[in-house]
Enzyme design. Structure first.
Site, PDB file in Angstrom:
ATOM      1  N   ARG A 104      23.706  -3.868 -22.307  1.00 44.16           N
ATOM      2  CA  ARG A 104      23.909  -4.659 -23.777  1.00 44.16           C
ATOM      3  C   ARG A 104      22.870  -4.336 -24.443  1.00 44.16           C
ATOM      4  O   ARG A 104      21.985  -5.187 -25.039  1.00 44.16           O
ATOM      5  CB  ARG A 104      23.672  -6.088 -24.203  1.00 44.16           C
ATOM      6  N   THR A 108      23.104  -3.412 -31.025  1.00 41.07           N
ATOM      7  CA  THR A 108      25.036  -3.254 -31.737  1.00 41.07           C
ATOM      8  C   THR A 108      25.741  -4.552 -30.649  1.00 41.07           C
ATOM      9  O   THR A 108      26.866  -5.019 -30.906  1.00 41.07           O
ATOM     10  CB  THR A 108      25.683  -2.198 -30.756  1.00 41.07           C
ATOM     11  N   ASP A 200      19.668 -16.628 -19.632  1.00 39.92           N
ATOM     12  CA  ASP A 200      19.548 -15.611 -19.401  1.00 39.92           C
ATOM     13  C   ASP A 200      20.216 -15.114 -17.231  1.00 39.92           C
ATOM     14  O   ASP A 200      18.836 -15.634 -16.950  1.00 39.92           O
ATOM     15  CB  ASP A 200      18.580 -14.887 -19.512  1.00 39.92           C
ATOM     16  N   ASP A 203      17.632 -12.973 -15.633  1.00 38.59           N
ATOM     17  CA  ASP A 203      16.593 -13.035 -15.585  1.00 38.59           C
ATOM     18  C   ASP A 203      16.021 -14.773 -14.464  1.00 38.59           C
ATOM     19  O   ASP A 203      15.422 -14.335 -13.973  1.00 38.59           O
ATOM     20  CB  ASP A 203      15.687 -13.586 -17.183  1.00 38.59           C
TER      21      ASP A 203
END
Length: 209
Positions: A104, A108, A200, A203
């Site tokens: 990602r 944006t 996340d 992670d």
């Protein structure tokens, strides 16, 4: 929302709660994710088409159902989707595995592709796309776009967590693709993370920051 399958099984919800805790170690998070994916696999494959074939039991011949068509394809979105793969394969060990690499763009929030590899004979296969988080939905839509270009028999999307924004994005682009999830959380923060979420997922699976 009729294409969203919210899996509320008590074991699924219990394991997800343990995964959400910030003190859960990498080892614990990874183990719970594998267990949770195994449980979700039963729901995701519930409506797979079957055909009757003739077999010989030790006592007589009979007609008995087997899964119809070419082998199922699991497609994890790299890298976090790999955390769901083993649990799914424990239920359907003969499945094929494709891979799609997306990241990602932090500015944006759009998906950028860097890898794509699928099995052969995709028009005869059913695809189950795997990613722990359906947040903005941009990565999911990009992945489904690529997979649909190969004209598979069907596509499903599996995630641990999602939110109204992610569901809306996927269903606007691909209203025919059902979403299977263990939780529909409140929404997104300014960085595109699900709230309350679990952080996340990549992670936490791989022990990176």
């Amino acid at each position: 929302m009729n294409q969203v399958h919210h899996i509320r099984h008590p074991l699924v919800q219990h394991k997800l709660t343990l995964m959400r805790k910030k003190e859960a170690s990498t080892n614990t998070f990874r183990r719970l994710l594998n267990e949770l994916a195994t449980l979700m696999a039963y729901e995701v494959t519930r409506d797979m088409p079957t055909q009757d074939v003739e077999i010989d039991t030790p006592l007589e011949t009979m007609m008995s159902p087997v899964i119809d068509g070419k082998k199922l394809v699991f497609v994890p979105i790299l890298r976090a989707g790999l955390g769901i793969l083993d649990g799914m394969l424990s239920v359907v060990p003969g499945a094929r595995v494709g891979h799609i690499g997306l990241y990602r763009d932090p500015a944006t929030l759009q998906a950028v592709e860097y890898y794509f590899k699928m099995p052969s004979e995709m028009p005869e296969r059913d695809v189950i796309l795997l990613d722990p988080m359906l947040a903005t939905g941009n990565s999911a839509v990009a992945a489904i776009d690529k997979i649909k270009a190969l004209r598979p028999r069907s596509v499903k999307f599996v995630c641990l967590l999602t939110c109204p924004e992610g569901i809306a994005t996927v269903h606007k682009a691909h209203p025919d693709v059902p979403i299977y999830t263990a939780a529909i959380d409140r929404g997104l923060n300014d960085h595109g993370y699900i709230l309350p979420g679990l952080g996340d997922a990549g992670d936490r699976i791989f022990g990176t920051t």
